[in-house]
Design a protein around this motif. Structure first.
Motif, mmCIF file in Angstrom:
data_model
loop_
_atom_site.group_PDB
_atom_site.id
_atom_site.type_symbol
_atom_site.label_atom_id
_atom_site.label_comp_id
_atom_site.label_asym_id
_atom_site.label_seq_id
_atom_site.Cartn_x
_atom_site.Cartn_y
_atom_site.Cartn_z
ATOM 1 N N ASP A 36 9.106 -13.895 -52.760
ATOM 2 C CA ASP A 36 7.959 -13.147 -52.232
ATOM 3 C C ASP A 36 8.377 -11.864 -51.534
ATOM 4 O OD1 ASP A 36 5.376 -14.638 -52.704
ATOM 5 O OD2 ASP A 36 6.614 -16.262 -51.897
ATOM 6 N N THR B 180 3.705 -9.420 -52.775
ATOM 7 C CA THR B 180 2.917 -10.617 -53.085
ATOM 8 C C THR B 180 2.026 -11.088 -51.949
ATOM 9 O OG1 THR B 180 4.753 -12.045 -52.381
ATOM 10 C CG2 THR B 180 4.645 -11.453 -54.735
ATOM 11 N N ARG C 62 -0.792 -12.129 -54.033
ATOM 12 C CA ARG C 62 -1.257 -13.504 -54.189
ATOM 13 C C ARG C 62 -1.997 -13.992 -52.949
ATOM 14 N NH1 ARG C 62 1.958 -17.244 -54.025
ATOM 15 N NH2 ARG C 62 3.917 -16.286 -53.391
#
Length: 545
Positions: free
Chosen positions: A236, A285, A311
């Motif tokens: 990430d 992310t 995300r």
């Protein structure tokens, strides 16, 4: 130099009960890991992984460890060690990230200061923590930070405090390059998990900001809470434009990446178009920030016609309208509302796996290990679905405030923290915030005391009474609105009062954006200002333009 050396015994607050500590350990909510060991741990596990990126500069975890060890050695040479407090007020520059970690590596106590604080607030901070060292930029956004610190440290009798300067030169200050360019290296300090490691200042109903103290145990409990909930790992990348000196920046740009091996991309100011470009370039992310960040990021991504790789976007610190989340969802940015405060940062947590309606309509599910109690005005617990003041406690709760009186006011003997927020918990354990009993302004997630502004307005010779309330604002959610009663009508103008506040050194974000000159303030029979009436007036004035 009469500086502070802080230990856990200096925090006069109710301890966590042994049975709750045992439960926290049994479920893995807390551990004995320390922030002083965190950079070493990360370098051993993810040495070649990018750790921090800012502008054109990038450090891997191994490179980060090397420069942190040099900075910690410099601090040790300046007499900085366990328990010493180091204040740092900086932009989100990579050098600040390094020095923030070096403070922990040396076993010292990190005291990040909000970058918008000016002389008035800085004086309060210095008086409370008595720092052994300070770190700042020479100037940033038109404010001479180093000059201000020189004056304030001298006034506090701390003229011998060590000083580190970022991106500039000034007599008596050691440039960052000098701090990290020598050959000495310092091993991580052997401090305890319950020793203080972080002081963050937060405003409440009182005039002065309160110093909330966290240990490695509480801070890392919070870190693991979020990393687990969001499923973060070394794959990430975080984007952080919120200040590193805010709990949001501390967690998402410093402690979470260290814990899971993620990369942190820093921005020294929020510009939505730049954020979109950075997020795409670095394949970011996850991110976190106040409502205004999510709103403007969504609009900029739509205008650029790009689909961001995010995300997760955690949104908190201020009310999050459903319409904002609907637009972000349409743009492919999965957001979730979260609720917490500096004293206990994650009361609730959600991720993109939760249904959209829950993410948009509630402020989250109660986080693992955290307890929430809703009480009425008599202090008695209320049934599910009934609104009242929220009391909270959990593994990531602060050790306490520096001020024992503040602890007595906010914490009961069983460790319940009075949030000052009004809300409800439904039968499924989801929290919804409905209001606030605290007299604070929540400007884009930055909370500050209304009374602080009122006290300074009352120092103007023409002002008899002053009241400051939150007014609506499309970008920041709330902004300060002032109601003024003069000794004689027309004695001062808006410009006069604004200049007066500026002269006191008040942060410009705290200057009221709307002013109402009135004959009298509405009062209760006991002499308290009816602020709810002033809030209604401010809201009406905003609607009518």
């Amino acid at each position: 130099m009469n500086r502070t050396r802080l230990t856990a015994t200096d925090i006069v607050a109710p301890p966590v009960a042994p049975d709750r500590l045992a439960e926290y350990r049994r479920f893995g909510y807390i551990s004995d890991q320390t922030m002083s060991a965190s950079v070493v741990r990360a370098a051993r596990q993810w040495g070649s992984q990018p750790a921090v990126i800012e502008g054109g500069h990038q450090l891997t975890y191994q490179e980060l460890l090397e420069v942190v060890e040099r900075a910690a050695a410099w601090l040790a040479g300046a007499g900085i060690g366990p328990g010493d407090v180091v204040c740092w007020q900086t932009p989100n520059w990579w050098e600040a990230h390094v020095l923030g970690l070096a403070v922990w590596h040396a076993g010292a106590v990190s005291c990040p200061i909000a970058p918008f604080y000016r002389e008035h607030e800085l004086r309060q901070v210095i008086q409370q923590v008595r720092p052994a060292a300070v770190v700042t930029a020479e100037t940033f956004r038109g404010f001479a930070h180093a000059e201000a610190f020189d004056d304030l440290l001298a006034g506090a009798g701390l003229g011998d405090a060590a000083r580190v300067l970022l991106r500039g030169t000034r007599p008596g200050w050691s440039p960052f390059d000098v701090v990290v360019s020598h050959g000495r290296r310092q091993e991580s300090a052997a401090v305890g998990a319950d020793d203080p490691c972080l002081i963050l200042f937060t405003s409440g109903t009182t005039s002065g900001a309160k110093a909330a103290v966290h240990s490695s145990r509480t801070l890392l409990a919070e870190t693991r809470q979020l990393a687990d909930a969001w499923g973060l790992s070394w794959e990430d990348v975080a984007y952080m434009a919120a200040p590193l000196q805010h709990i949001t920046g501390v967690l998402n740009a410093m402690t979470i990446p260290l814990q899971v091996g993620a990369s942190a991309v820093l921005a020294d100011r929020w510009e939505a178009d730049v954020a979109v470009a950075d997020i795409v370039r670095h394949r970011v992310t996850y991110s976190a920030g106040a409502t205004v960040f999510l709103q403007e990021l969504t609009e900029a991504a739509r205008a650029a016609r790009v689909h961001l790789p995010l995300r997760m976007f955690a949104c908190g610190g201020a009310a999050v309208p459903r319409a904002v989340m609907e637009r972000s969802e349409e743009q492919g940015i999965p957001a979730a509302r979260v609720y917490g405060m500096t004293e206990l940062p994650t009361v609730t947590v959600m991720n993109r796996a939760y249904p959209f309606d829950l993410r948009a309509e509630t402020d989250g599910a109660i986080a693992p290990g955290v307890q929430v109690r809703v009480v009425g005005t008599d202090g008695e617990p209320l049934a599910a679905g009934c609104a009242g003041e929220l009391l909270v406690r959990g593994p990531e709760q602060m050790l306490g405030y520096l001020d024992p009186a503040a602890n007595r006011a906010a914490l009961d003997d069983a460790g319940w923290f009075s949030t000052g927020d009004v809300g409800l918990v439904d039968g499924a354990g989801y929290v919804t915030i409905t209001g606030r009993v605290k007299d604070v302004i929540n400007r884009g997630g930055e909370k500050f005391s209304a009374r602080d502004i009122e006290d300074l307005l009352l120092t103007h010779p023409a002002v008899r009474h002053a009241a400051v309330v939150p007014g609506p604002d499309a970008r920041f959610g709330e902004v300060p609105v002032a109601f003024i009663v003069f000794d004689q009508p027309g004695q001062a103008s808006v410009d006069d009062l604004s200049r007066h506040l500026h002269a006191t050194g008040l942060a410009r974000q705290k200057t009221p954006v709307a002013w109402h000159f009135v004959d009298a303030l509405p009062m209760t029979p006991s002499g308290k200002v009816k602020k709810f009436e002033l809030v209604a007036t401010a809201n009406t004035a905003e609607r009518l333009g």
